[in-house]
Design a protein around this motif. Structure first.
Motif, PDB file in Angstrom:
ATOM      1  N   ALA A  68     -29.887 -53.955  86.751  1.00 51.02           N
ATOM      2  CA  ALA A  68     -31.045 -53.084  86.551  1.00 51.02           C
ATOM      3  C   ALA A  68     -31.623 -52.620  87.884  1.00 51.02           C
ATOM      4  CB  ALA A  68     -32.108 -53.802  85.736  1.00 51.02           C
ATOM      5  N   SER A  69     -31.662 -53.505  88.861  1.00 48.07           N
ATOM      6  CA  SER A  69     -32.201 -53.151  90.167  1.00 48.07           C
ATOM      7  C   SER A  69     -31.337 -52.103  90.865  1.00 48.07           C
ATOM      8  CB  SER A  69     -32.309 -54.398  91.036  1.00 48.07           C
ATOM      9  OG  SER A  69     -32.663 -54.064  92.343  1.00 48.07           O
ATOM     10  N   GLN A  74     -30.480 -46.476  92.544  1.00 42.96           N
ATOM     11  CA  GLN A  74     -29.620 -45.296  92.494  1.00 42.96           C
ATOM     12  C   GLN A  74     -30.375 -44.109  91.892  1.00 42.96           C
ATOM     13  OE1 GLN A  74     -26.208 -45.718  89.987  1.00 42.96           O
ATOM     14  NE2 GLN A  74     -25.162 -43.953  90.865  1.00 42.96           N
ATOM     15  N   ARG A  75     -31.128 -44.361  90.822  1.00 38.74           N
ATOM     16  CA  ARG A  75     -31.890 -43.285  90.189  1.00 38.74           C
ATOM     17  C   ARG A  75     -32.977 -42.771  91.121  1.00 38.74           C
ATOM     18  NH1 ARG A  75     -34.570 -44.648  84.599  1.00 38.74           N
ATOM     19  NH2 ARG A  75     -35.134 -46.369  85.925  1.00 38.74           N
ATOM     20  N   LYS A  76     -33.627 -43.663  91.854  1.00 41.80           N
ATOM     21  CA  LYS A  76     -34.659 -43.259  92.806  1.00 41.80           C
ATOM     22  C   LYS A  76     -34.063 -42.392  93.913  1.00 41.80           C
ATOM     23  CE  LYS A  76     -36.653 -46.278  95.572  1.00 41.80           C
ATOM     24  NZ  LYS A  76     -37.470 -47.404  96.054  1.00 41.80           N
ATOM     25  N   GLN A  77     -32.878 -42.757  94.378  1.00 40.01           N
ATOM     26  CA  GLN A  77     -32.219 -41.967  95.413  1.00 40.01           C
ATOM     27  C   GLN A  77     -31.834 -40.583  94.892  1.00 40.01           C
ATOM     28  OE1 GLN A  77     -31.921 -42.767  98.638  1.00 40.01           O
ATOM     29  NE2 GLN A  77     -31.117 -40.724  98.945  1.00 40.01           N
ATOM     30  N   VAL A  79     -33.375 -38.883  92.543  1.00 36.30           N
ATOM     31  CA  VAL A  79     -34.607 -38.104  92.424  1.00 36.30           C
ATOM     32  C   VAL A  79     -35.036 -37.593  93.792  1.00 36.30           C
ATOM     33  CG1 VAL A  79     -37.073 -38.284  91.901  1.00 36.30           C
ATOM     34  CG2 VAL A  79     -35.399 -39.178  90.297  1.00 36.30           C
ATOM     35  N   MET A  80     -34.914 -38.431  94.815  1.00 35.20           N
ATOM     36  CA  MET A  80     -35.269 -37.990  96.175  1.00 35.20           C
ATOM     37  C   MET A  80     -34.342 -36.873  96.648  1.00 35.20           C
ATOM     38  SD  MET A  80     -37.936 -39.534  97.208  1.00 35.20           S
ATOM     39  CE  MET A  80     -37.876 -39.177  98.941  1.00 35.20           C
ATOM     40  N   ASP A  81     -33.054 -36.990  96.382  1.00 38.37           N
ATOM     41  CA  ASP A  81     -32.107 -35.932  96.766  1.00 38.37           C
ATOM     42  C   ASP A  81     -32.431 -34.623  96.053  1.00 38.37           C
ATOM     43  OD1 ASP A  81     -30.816 -37.758  98.376  1.00 38.37           O
ATOM     44  OD2 ASP A  81     -29.172 -38.144  96.956  1.00 38.37           O
ATOM     45  N   GLU A  82     -32.770 -34.725  94.770  1.00 39.88           N
ATOM     46  CA  GLU A  82     -33.095 -33.521  94.018  1.00 39.88           C
ATOM     47  C   GLU A  82     -34.385 -32.889  94.529  1.00 39.88           C
ATOM     48  OE1 GLU A  82     -33.619 -31.997  89.409  1.00 39.88           O
ATOM     49  OE2 GLU A  82     -33.352 -34.121  89.859  1.00 39.88           O
ATOM     50  N   SER A  83     -35.374 -33.696  94.870  1.00 44.24           N
ATOM     51  CA  SER A  83     -36.624 -33.135  95.399  1.00 44.24           C
ATOM     52  C   SER A  83     -36.409 -32.494  96.784  1.00 44.24           C
ATOM     53  CB  SER A  83     -37.711 -34.195  95.472  1.00 44.24           C
ATOM     54  OG  SER A  83     -37.391 -35.148  96.453  1.00 44.24           O
TER      55      SER A  83
END
Length: 92
Positions: A68-69, A74-77, A79-83
């Motif tokens: 889960a961690s 990975q999901r946070k990264q 989102v940052m790449d997309e932003s």
């Protein structure tokens, strides 16, 4: 098959396997105590069995939290790449 589905199938299967192994050990101990009249009728090593089951549960729980961690990171990264991509497109 997705990893979460594999984990959802693996955990109950391992719990069932542990309980079947405990039950087989209990039956074997009962059989041996009836065959050998010199043995004592006690609970036996129930504490060590409970300890081993709890250790297995903690081990599986640690793997679950690790999965889960890593997915959260990975999901946070992503989102940052997309932003960053949206910001770069806006600035151009």
């Amino acid at each position: 098959m997705s990893p979460s589905l594999l984990l959802a199938l693996w955990f109950p299967a391992s719990v069932v396997f542990v309980f079947v192994a405990i039950q087989c050990g209990f039956w074997l101990a009962r059989f041996r105590s009836r065959r050998e009249p010199g043995t004592q009728d006690g609970e036996g090593p129930i504490g060590s069995v409970v300890g081993s089951v709890l250790a297995l549960l903690a081990f599986l729980l640690a793997f679950t939290f690790d999965i889960a961690s890593s997915r959260f990171d990975q999901r946070k990264q992503l989102v940052m790449d997309e932003s960053d991509a949206i910001e770069a497109a806006y600035l151009r």
